[in-house]
Scaffold this active site. Structure first.
Site, mmCIF file in Angstrom:
data_model
loop_
_atom_site.group_PDB
_atom_site.id
_atom_site.type_symbol
_atom_site.label_atom_id
_atom_site.label_comp_id
_atom_site.label_asym_id
_atom_site.label_seq_id
_atom_site.Cartn_x
_atom_site.Cartn_y
_atom_site.Cartn_z
ATOM 1 N N GLY A 54 59.510 57.627 56.579
ATOM 2 C CA GLY A 54 58.622 57.813 55.426
ATOM 3 C C GLY A 54 58.754 56.571 54.561
ATOM 4 N N ALA A 55 57.597 56.001 54.200
ATOM 5 C CA ALA A 55 57.607 54.681 53.553
ATOM 6 C C ALA A 55 58.527 54.589 52.324
ATOM 7 C CB ALA A 55 56.170 54.280 53.215
ATOM 8 N N ARG A 90 61.512 48.158 60.869
ATOM 9 C CA ARG A 90 60.208 48.786 61.096
ATOM 10 C C ARG A 90 59.139 47.911 60.427
ATOM 11 N NH1 ARG A 90 59.600 55.060 60.463
ATOM 12 N NH2 ARG A 90 57.910 54.573 61.917
ATOM 13 N N GLN A 202 56.522 64.967 63.163
ATOM 14 C CA GLN A 202 57.047 65.049 61.781
ATOM 15 C C GLN A 202 56.439 66.218 61.014
ATOM 16 O OE1 GLN A 202 55.992 62.257 63.285
ATOM 17 N NE2 GLN A 202 56.981 60.428 62.500
ATOM 18 N N ASP A 243 51.596 54.405 54.615
ATOM 19 C CA ASP A 243 52.709 53.449 54.766
ATOM 20 C C ASP A 243 52.377 52.091 54.182
ATOM 21 O OD1 ASP A 243 53.038 55.546 56.983
ATOM 22 O OD2 ASP A 243 54.995 54.582 56.747
ATOM 23 N N ASN A 253 48.277 54.796 57.866
ATOM 24 C CA ASN A 253 49.183 55.958 57.872
ATOM 25 C C ASN A 253 49.411 56.387 59.315
ATOM 26 O OD1 ASN A 253 50.731 57.938 56.411
ATOM 27 N ND2 ASN A 253 49.194 59.453 56.981
ATOM 28 N N LYS A 254 50.193 57.413 59.476
ATOM 29 C CA LYS A 254 50.584 57.906 60.805
ATOM 30 C C LYS A 254 49.385 58.062 61.728
ATOM 31 C CE LYS A 254 53.899 58.441 61.944
ATOM 32 N NZ LYS A 254 54.645 57.402 62.673
HETATM 33 O O1 MRU Z 1 56.885 57.113 61.203
HETATM 34 P P1 MRU Z 1 57.178 57.772 59.883
HETATM 35 O O2 MRU Z 1 57.676 59.176 60.029
HETATM 36 O O3 MRU Z 1 58.060 56.921 59.006
HETATM 37 O O4 MRU Z 1 55.747 57.854 59.211
HETATM 38 C C1 MRU Z 1 55.601 58.495 57.973
HETATM 39 C C2 MRU Z 1 54.213 58.554 57.516
HETATM 40 O O5 MRU Z 1 53.299 58.133 58.189
HETATM 41 C C3 MRU Z 1 53.977 59.079 56.139
HETATM 42 O O6 MRU Z 1 52.737 59.691 56.056
HETATM 43 C C4 MRU Z 1 53.999 57.889 55.163
HETATM 44 O O7 MRU Z 1 55.180 57.168 55.303
HETATM 45 C C5 MRU Z 1 53.838 58.319 53.776
HETATM 46 S S1 MRU Z 1 55.367 58.969 53.157
HETATM 47 C C6 MRU Z 1 55.256 59.547 51.607
#
Ligand code: MRU
Length: 367
Positions: A54-55, A90, A202, A243, A253-254
């Site tokens: 999560g960012a 990352r 997730q 992100d 985003n994801k």
């Molecule tokens: O790969 P991750 O689990 O780090 O990805 C997380 C996401 O895509 C979240 O939507 C994003 O980081 C926003 S977190 C508030």
């Protein structure tokens, strides 16, 4: 937020005042385990292997990683090596670089003897600031949910979210979930459609876990379900995290977020993105061209883990032997598909003018 009646953040300083502790998110939802980070290598490993993810939480962990490094060796060379090590973990979440630069800006001018103490203090401030920013996002987003609730009295407000942009993705509150938690606490009847979010799940593992622990009604759905729900009027709004968002409002985003935005546009469902200002990359204007998209190991697609009937965690193979797999971790939703950006400074139109007007000091710093 609450875990079995006890308030937790996702990252905190250990009792010895040197090590850092985190919730190991690779163990959820089946086990709640706390893991220590004793040095910068532990911090880098936790980010890379997604014990934390999560960012915003990646940013906070990187800040503490710099503090752990400074505690061992606060020389310019050691800090610069720690920066490189953490930065390489990352590529997509811009909060990582933001936090590392913030730490370097804070520490570099100081005499070496003062750096470790200041590093721990600044990392703690970054964590605290994240909590306050997310509270602000909650306050900004709550009226959007209140408005929908007022338009359909006595009915449930259905919100769809993707991945985990909840408190587990931040230090506390979450971004997409902050308005949802506030609406729930204000007595609004909210229900969350939780995309499972293959390949790492997730949504199914983390978002469902945290909403459940907080008593927020939710339903986990397979990733491809959202479009169908929207066609049948079962989604009032979408709120996702991000992100990295460009200065012009393109949202990374994801993986799978873009498809939800397309379906939302086709069905006139408002598509909001919740973000803290450190997630805005003011140096970029074209998300599709310029945001680096992380590609992770194909094993995450080919294999799946879960709890067997006897309680053991098992990993099994999904695809035939020999099939190639690809694992793009993020996608970009163009600004034109975003109804609004929910920030700590209000709900903004997803365009360069609105973003710059809300964060003039960041625009100036990036110039
Ligand atoms: O790969 P991750 O689990 O780090 O990805 C997380 C996401 O895509 C979240 O939507 C994003 O980081 C926003 S977190 C508030």
């Amino acid at each position: 937020m609450q875990v079995d009646g006890k308030a937790f953040r996702t990252i905190w300083l250990a009792a010895d005042g040197r090590a850092v502790e985190i919730i190991d998110q690779t163990k959820l939802p089946h086990r709640f385990e706390i893991a220590p980070l004793k040095n910068v290598d532990d911090a880098a490993h936790a980010i890379k292997e997604m014990l934390v993810r999560g960012a915003p939480l990646i940013g906070a962990t990187a800040a503490y990683g710099m503090a752990l490094a400074a505690g061992e060796d606060a020389s310019d060379a050691a800090l610069s090596s720690a920066y490189d090590k953490l930065h390489a973990t990352r590529p997509t979440a811009i909060n990582l670089r933001w936090a590392l630069e913030e730490m370097m800006r804070t520490l570099s001018p100081l005499p070496q003897a003062e750096r470790a103490a200041r590093a721990y203090a600044r990392a703690a401030e970054i964590a605290d600031e994240d909590v306050e920013i997310n509270r602000g996002i909650g306050r900004s987003g709550l009226p959007l949910i209140e408005k929908i609730a007022a338009e359909k009295p006595g009915e449930t407000v259905n919100i769809l979210t993707h991945c985990n942009a909840g408190w587990l993705a931040t230090v506390d509150w979450g971004t997409a979930t902050a308005p949802i938690y506030m609406a729930h606490e204000a007595g609004i009847d909210v229900h969350v459609w939780v995309d499972e979010t293959r390949p790492r799940n997730q949504g199914a593992s983390l978002t469902a876990w945290e909403l459940g622990h907080h008593g927020v009604p939710h339903t986990v759905i397979a990733d491809n379900t959202g479009g169908h729900l929207m066609q049948h009027g079962l989604v009032d709004m979408v709120i996702t995290g991000t992100d990295r968002t460009t200065a012009s409002g393109d949202v990374c985003n994801k993986i799978g977020t873009y498809l939800k935005a397309l379906a939302a546009a086709d069905n006139n469902v408002p598509f909001y993105v919740a973000l803290p200002s450190p997630t805005i990359d003011f140096s970029l204007h074209d998300g599709l061209r310029d945001i680096p998209i992380e590609e992770r190991t194909g094993e995450e697609v080919a294999m799946i883990a879960g709890r067997a009937a006897d309680g053991r965690i098992e990993t099994v193979q999904l695809v035939p032997d020999g099939s190639k797999v690809a694992n793009y971790a993020f996608d970009v939703t163009p600004a034109r598909l975003v109804t609004g950006l929910i920030t700590e400074r209000g709900v903004l139109a997803a365009n360069a003018e609105a973003i710059a007007a809300a964060f003039p000091e960041r625009v100036q710093a990036a110039a």
